[in-house]
Write an enzyme that holds these catalytic residues in place. Sequence first.
Site, PDB file in Angstrom:
ATOM      1  CG  LEU A 161      -1.775   1.247   1.432  1.00 47.28           C
ATOM      2  CD1 LEU A 161      -2.660   1.530   0.232  1.00 47.28           C
ATOM      3  CD2 LEU A 161      -2.612   1.104   2.711  1.00 47.28           C
ATOM      4  CE1 TYR A 162       5.793   5.248   2.939  1.00 46.56           C
ATOM      5  CE2 TYR A 162       7.227   3.748   1.728  1.00 46.56           C
ATOM      6  CZ  TYR A 162       7.025   4.937   2.387  1.00 46.56           C
ATOM      7  OH  TYR A 162       8.074   5.838   2.497  1.00 46.56           O
ATOM      8  CB  ALA A 163       5.485   0.519  -2.553  1.00 50.70           C
TER       9      ALA A 163
END
Length: 257
Positions: A161-163
Amino acid sequence: MTSDTKTKVALVTGGNRGLGKDMALSLAARGMDVVLTYNSNADEAEAVAAEIRGMRRRAAALRFDLTDVAGIDGFVGQVGDVLRDDFGGAGRIDFLVNNAGVGRSIPIDQLTEADFDLFASVHFKGVLFLTQKALRMMNDGGGVVFVTAAADRYNVPGYGLYASCKGAIEVFSRYVAKEYGPRGIRSNTLAPGGVATDFAGGAIRSNPGLQAMVVAGTAMGRLAEPHDIGGLVALLCSDEARWLTGQRLEATGGYNL
């Protein structure tokens, strides 16, 4: 303090600690005045501002929450007031460094809508609309630096999700470069790798095994230090980088080559 009205001004989000702190100090070392933001630790942010003032540059620390998109107009207005009243300028900036963020390892199977809303707000929606407003008060010949992550090129377990949000910002950065190039404004992304800070709960700093893995896969044979990243941000905001725009720079010391 300097009285030079031509001094350039940088706005650095999340400039109270970790990489953001070094970015703010590195920009000041290059002769810029700095407005830095924090979310919850005012004393920490003011200590950074005081250190910048000790370098004979102007500095201000303002609270800013990237999840409060409705409050961005008010925040940008506050920045303009500080620049006019305390910096002796015209209420305009030269550089925006989008650094503030949150991080946490969450396997895909455990992701929730609340996780998505938080990460998307902090790393994409909030950044997009802050950049939109900041560009309206940016002098021609300035620039934007989006701090993304090397994890959007190679996979780090739990950081899907972050990436993904960081990858979206990298695409947006190229559009900023194209649309604002006629004004001499450049836009680039800087993607750091492993740094032993308190980001993501100090995931690297507090895990010797993870540190060893990162070092073993890094051509330079060590973890990054904050100044390795802060110095690059300062370079991207300098005249030496005036012909660099629409680019992604991966600052990992040669990880996973």
